[in-house]
Each structure stands twice: as structure tokens, then as C-alpha cells.
Scaffold this motif. Structure first.
Motif: not given
Length: 359
Positions: A291-305
Motif C-alpha cells: 500500500y502507499a500514501v496519497d499525500a495530496a491532502t497533506l501538503k499544507d502541513r507536510y512536505e514529501v521527503r
């Protein structure tokens, strides 16, 4: 004796069955591309409920030995290989792979065309199958899939009770969703005083350990099927520097409002390239996830590392302000390269304040 692996659509792969007729394996079939480290793979709790196909054609040549195990015993449902070496060439304590699996009543299928099997999995994706001796007919074999269910997998592999591993350094609480020995070893090497809690531990249980930091471990199954662990995950994120690994990474995503989704055939191997956007470097990594995480809804708080260079999936996220870091791969390796061990150092520096309170 002769045996076979059969999928729900009737596709069948024949081979030589090693084990008792009572040990038939059933589960999701995944392929792993690592050339070595088969014992670490077999004993990784993240493989609970799965049949593992090893793509490297020669398996068992160095045997098995206690130091290589990632947990107390193998968690796989069965193992499929092309060629099995019955006599290991290694130190005197090594035991043959077939003997090791038999001791835990785990079946093995050898003399299989694993290249054709891997091509099938790449085309069809992760599928469920049954591994049985030839004396069992296809209909009887497939009937064994009827009650197959991985929804409580995490609670079958977690520790039944808390335990501690002493150390002089910061107090780290590990949430055990199926933690590998190598994760605990890397923390111990860095002086951490470790408390390991069961997967079902409450926020109050976590608070009682008075941690300086929290590690959310790897584990098996679909993260979306265990929402009951999310309150404790959220509590960790709100109160402590937190490091998520594999399933722990996915749980952080879910706890923060992201969604997770299944990969067609997962990432399983020891040679997966990632790009660390913060360090500006490519890492060769050990991976085991479906499984993987769709980070689209997190980008206001998280950066893709971290990003996977084969399919551009998100392999790590870092909170923009709070000390939270999570990675989809296995920085502890076991098996695999050690390119990303520095992430443990980074996490512990955050815990001790050397990184300015930011992961």
C-alpha cells in the motif's frame, strides 16, 4: 512429493512440495527480488498471511541461523523458489532452509518456474492462492481461501504484553504493529532505552511510558482496516517526536487525513531507488509493502521527503513545523543496503533537541 500453487482463476504452477500434507499455505502471493536475506524475509512479521516467491533462482545456499531472524519464527504462509539448495555452505551452526521451515510447519514449493510466476503477478497484480501437495485436488485447495482474512493481522503479530530494552539514552516507545528486530537493534545501537507496546495500546498507555520519542513500526495488512489504532497514533503525533516506518508511515497518513491505496503488486525487494529531496541524494533501499500514501491532502502541513524513482509513489513525508518524519521503506534494512540508516540518527537528534525540534 509433487505439489502446486493455484490461483482463484485456476492458473496453476507446479513444483516439488516440501512439507506435510497438513501444512498447505494460503494467502496473497507476492514476489521479492532480493538476492540474499531469505531468512529475514521469512521472519518479517509484515509477511504474515502471504506466500512469498523469491525471484533469485538459487535459494538456501548459506542455510539459516539464529542471528538472521527478524522475529521469533517465520510468519509467511509458504515459500516458492526455483532451485533449493539442501546442503548449506556456511558456518557449522547453519541449518538447511527446508529443515528450518519444516520445524515451524511452513510449506515450501521448489522446482517452480518463478520467472513465469513473477510475470503472472506483474500482469495480474497481487492475487490470492493456495499451495498444496498434488494429492489435494484444485477444488478442495481453492475452498481453503473461503475464510481467508487479513483484517486482524496486526493483532496476531504484535507483542502480547509490553517489554523493555535497557539503554542509557533517550526513552523511545515503539508501537509494535509487527516490529522487526533490526529496528530495535538500530535504536539500541544509538543508546535508546526502549519500551515496546502492543498494537492495541491506548493513548493513556503510551503516556504512562513517558517517552522522549515514539516509533510507529512496520506491520502486515491493509492500514485502512485498523482504525482502532489511530487515536494512539494521533496522540503520539500531538505530543512527541514521531518516526513512522512502513505501516507506521501509512498510519500517520491516515491519522492526518490522507488516504492509502493498494499498489498493483507492491514493492518487495532490496534494490529499490528513492530520492531524498532534503538530502539531495539517491538511496538504494529495502522495501516490503503493498500500500502507499496519497499525500495530496497533506501538503499544507507536510512536505514529501522521499520519492520512489520507479513509480513516483510517496516514500516519506516530513511535517513542516512539528517533529514528525515517516518513511515507507525499511531504513533498518534486514535484509538490504544501509543507505538510509542516517534516518535513525536524524530522528534521535530530533528527540534530543540537536535538530532544533524538527524532524
Amino acid at each position: 512429493m509433487q505439489g502446486y500453487l493455484i490461483f482463484a482463476d485456476g492458473t496453476r504452477f507446479d513444483g516439488t512440495y516440501v512439507g506435510s500434507e497438513d501444512w498447505a499455505g494460503r494467502g496473497e502471493v507476492v514476489f521479492n527480488t532480493a538476492m540474499t536475506g531469505y531468512q529475514e524475509i521469512l521472519t518479517d512479521p509484515s509477511y504474515f498471511g502471504q506466500i512469498v516467491v523469491l525471484t533469485y533462482p538459487l535459494i538456501g545456499n548459506y542455510g539459516t541461523f539464529a542471528e538472521a531472524a527478524e522475529s521469533l519464527y517465520p510468519w509467511v504462509e509458504g515459500l516458492v523458489v526455483h532451485r533449493l539448495e539442501s546442503q548449506p555452505s556456511h558456518h557449522p551452526e547453519a541449518h538447511p532452509l527446508a529443515e528450518y521451515l519444516s520445524a515451524y510447519q511452513k510449506p515450501l514449493l521448489t522446482d517452480v518456474d518463478t520467472r513465469a510466476l513473477t510475470r503472472y503477478l506483474r500482469e495480474h497484480g497481487t492475487e490470492r492462492a493456495v499451495m498444496v501437495p498434488a494429492s489435494i485436488g484444485p477444488d478442495e485447495a481453492l475452498a481453503r481461501l473461503a475464510d481467508y482474512d487479513l483484517r486482524d493481522a496486526v493483532f496476531k503479530v504484535t507483542t502480547p504484553a509490553p517489554y523493555e530494552i535497557g539503554g542509557p539514552g533517550p526513552r523511545i516507545t515503539v508501537m509494535d504493529y509487527g516490529v522487526k528486530n533490526s529496528i530495535l537493534t538500530e535504536l539500541t545501537k544509538r543508546g535508546a532505552a526502549i519500551t515496546v507496546l502492543p498494537a492495541g495500546a491506548s493513548p493513556e498507555d503510551l503516556a504512562k511510558t513517558r517517552p522522549d520519542g515514539v516509533v510507529l513500526s512496520n506491520g502486515p495488512g491493509d492500514p485502512a482496516t485498523i482504525p482502532e489504532v489511530l487515536p494512539t497514533v494521533r496522540y503520539a503525533l500531538e505530543h512527541y517526536p514521531t518516526f513512522g516506518i512502513c505501516l507506521g508511515h501509512q498510519l500517520i497518513g491516515l491519522a492526518e487525513g490522507a488516504r492509502t491505496y493498494p499498489l498493483k503488486f507492491g514493492h518487495h525487494g532490496a534494490n529499490h531507488p528513492l530520492f531524498d529531496h532534503r538530502a539531495g541524494r539517491v538511496l538504494i533501499t529495502s522495501q516490503n509493502h503493498g500500500y502507499a500514501v496519497d499525500a495530496a491532502t497533506l501538503k499544507d502541513r507536510y512536505e514529501v521527503r522521499l520519492t520512489h524513482l520507479h513509480d513516483q509513489t510517496v516514500e516519506g513525508i516530513r511535517h513542516r513545523e512539528r517533529p514528525i518524519l515517516s518513511v515507507q521503506h525499511h531504513p533498518e534494512a534486514g535484509p538490504g543496503p544501509s543507505d538510509s540508516l542516517y534516518l535513525f540518527d536524524e530522528f534521535l537528534k530530533t528527540v534530543t533537541g540537536e535538530e532544533g525540534g524538527h524532524a
